[in-house]
Design a protein around this motif. Structure first.
Motif, PDB file in Angstrom:
ATOM      1  N   ASN A 189     -22.115  60.167  24.994  1.00  0.00           N
ATOM      2  CA  ASN A 189     -21.570  58.813  25.121  1.00  0.00           C
ATOM      3  C   ASN A 189     -20.555  58.740  26.260  1.00  0.00           C
ATOM      4  O   ASN A 189     -19.502  58.113  26.146  1.00  0.00           O
ATOM      5  CB  ASN A 189     -20.917  58.369  23.805  1.00  0.00           C
ATOM      6  CG  ASN A 189     -20.557  56.902  23.798  1.00  0.00           C
ATOM      7  OD1 ASN A 189     -21.280  56.068  24.337  1.00  0.00           O
ATOM      8  ND2 ASN A 189     -19.415  56.573  23.202  1.00  0.00           N
ATOM      9  N   SER A 198     -16.382  54.393  25.017  1.00  0.00           N
ATOM     10  CA  SER A 198     -17.091  55.539  25.591  1.00  0.00           C
ATOM     11  C   SER A 198     -16.150  56.732  25.730  1.00  0.00           C
ATOM     12  O   SER A 198     -14.944  56.631  25.482  1.00  0.00           O
ATOM     13  CB  SER A 198     -17.673  55.176  26.963  1.00  0.00           C
ATOM     14  OG  SER A 198     -16.637  54.978  27.910  1.00  0.00           O
ATOM     15  N   LYS A 228     -24.019  57.787  29.911  1.00  0.00           N
ATOM     16  CA  LYS A 228     -24.634  56.504  29.635  1.00  0.00           C
ATOM     17  C   LYS A 228     -25.266  55.961  30.931  1.00  0.00           C
ATOM     18  O   LYS A 228     -24.825  56.310  32.028  1.00  0.00           O
ATOM     19  CB  LYS A 228     -23.572  55.506  29.137  1.00  0.00           C
ATOM     20  CG  LYS A 228     -22.932  55.874  27.820  1.00  0.00           C
ATOM     21  CD  LYS A 228     -21.589  55.178  27.619  1.00  0.00           C
ATOM     22  CE  LYS A 228     -21.697  53.678  27.562  1.00  0.00           C
ATOM     23  NZ  LYS A 228     -22.263  53.204  26.287  1.00  0.00           N
TER      24      LYS A 228
END
Length: 243
Positions: free
Chosen positions: A126, A59, A156
């Motif tokens: 992300n 991420s 997220k």
């Protein structure tokens, strides 16, 4: 990191210009923020703890308004072996240059993309963690909701936003009390009445703090279901919101 003493407002100026994060400020920023923001060190250290708990593998992490990179360094020390990337953004070239030097002094497998630009132009994607550490208060109030919308969309599920800000208070007695305590904090850290007065004048038109209620309403409007203050000292607070 640079530890030069902040004496920017130690001499009397006939005209006080608006505060800017220029080379002069970048050169003394560590000292300035240590002596001006109560609990700053605790906030920085705890960002690393948040990162350890919430940053997920593969991420991105965003440090929006990264200044000299203290938050980025704290986060990076806690997320080894997660295949993550930190995007650290500041619109001051002087801050970015010094941030680059600070980051290069610490070996880490987590890459950092340093971006000299406007945080309002950054696409958040992300993301498992976003940090706004005493940054949003310098944006025009009309831009704050738009920025938070972008952050929420790019987080997220289960990702967090850590938002640290100076606060205003609707209760005038509480506002007066906490402002006075903060001024005493600055005096105890060696700032003169002249320095305090001139810096306050320089910040008057560029820093517009919100109330806690404004922060909460704005975050909930974007869709954050979980919100609270995790740290407060006088009129400075750090909040966490979870998607």
């Amino acid at each position: 990191m640079n530890t030069s003493q902040d004496t920017i407002y130690a001499q009397a100026y006939e005209n006080i210009s608006d505060f800017q994060f220029d080379e002069k400020v970048a050169g003394v920023f560590n000292d300035m923020i240590r002596r001006s923001v109560p609990g700053y060190g605790q906030i920085i250290n705890t960002l690393g703890d948040f990162a350890n708990k919430y940053v997920s593998t593969d991420s991105n992490i965003y440090d929006l308004g990264c200044s000299l990179g203290a938050a980025t360094l704290s986060i990076r020390r806690h997320i080894d072996n997660r295949n993550c990337k930190i995007i650290a953004v500041d619109n001051s070239e002087s801050m970015i240059q010094r941030c680059r030097e600070n980051l290069s002094a610490y070996v880490s497998e987590t890459p950092v993309d340093l971006v000299c630009g406007d945080i309002r132009d950054i696409k958040i994607e992300n993301a498992s963690m976003v940090v706004l550490n005493f940054t949003m208060q310098f944006l025009a109030p009309k831009d704050r909701e738009t920025l938070l919308s972008s952050i929420y969309k790019g987080l997220k599920p289960g990702g967090i936003l850590v938002l640290s800000e100076k606060l205003n208070f609707e209760d005038e007695s509480i506002q007066s009390l906490l402002v006075d305590l903060h001024l005493d904090f600055k005096r105890a850290n060696g700032y003169s009445e002249l320095e305090i007065s001139q810096k306050r004048s320089s910040l008057e038109h560029v820093m517009k703090p919100d109330t806690l209620e404004q922060h909460e309403a704005r975050l909930k409007k974007q869709g954050f279901k979980h919100f609270n203050v995790w740290f407060q000292c006088f009129n400075f607070a750090s909040m966490v919101a979870i998607k």
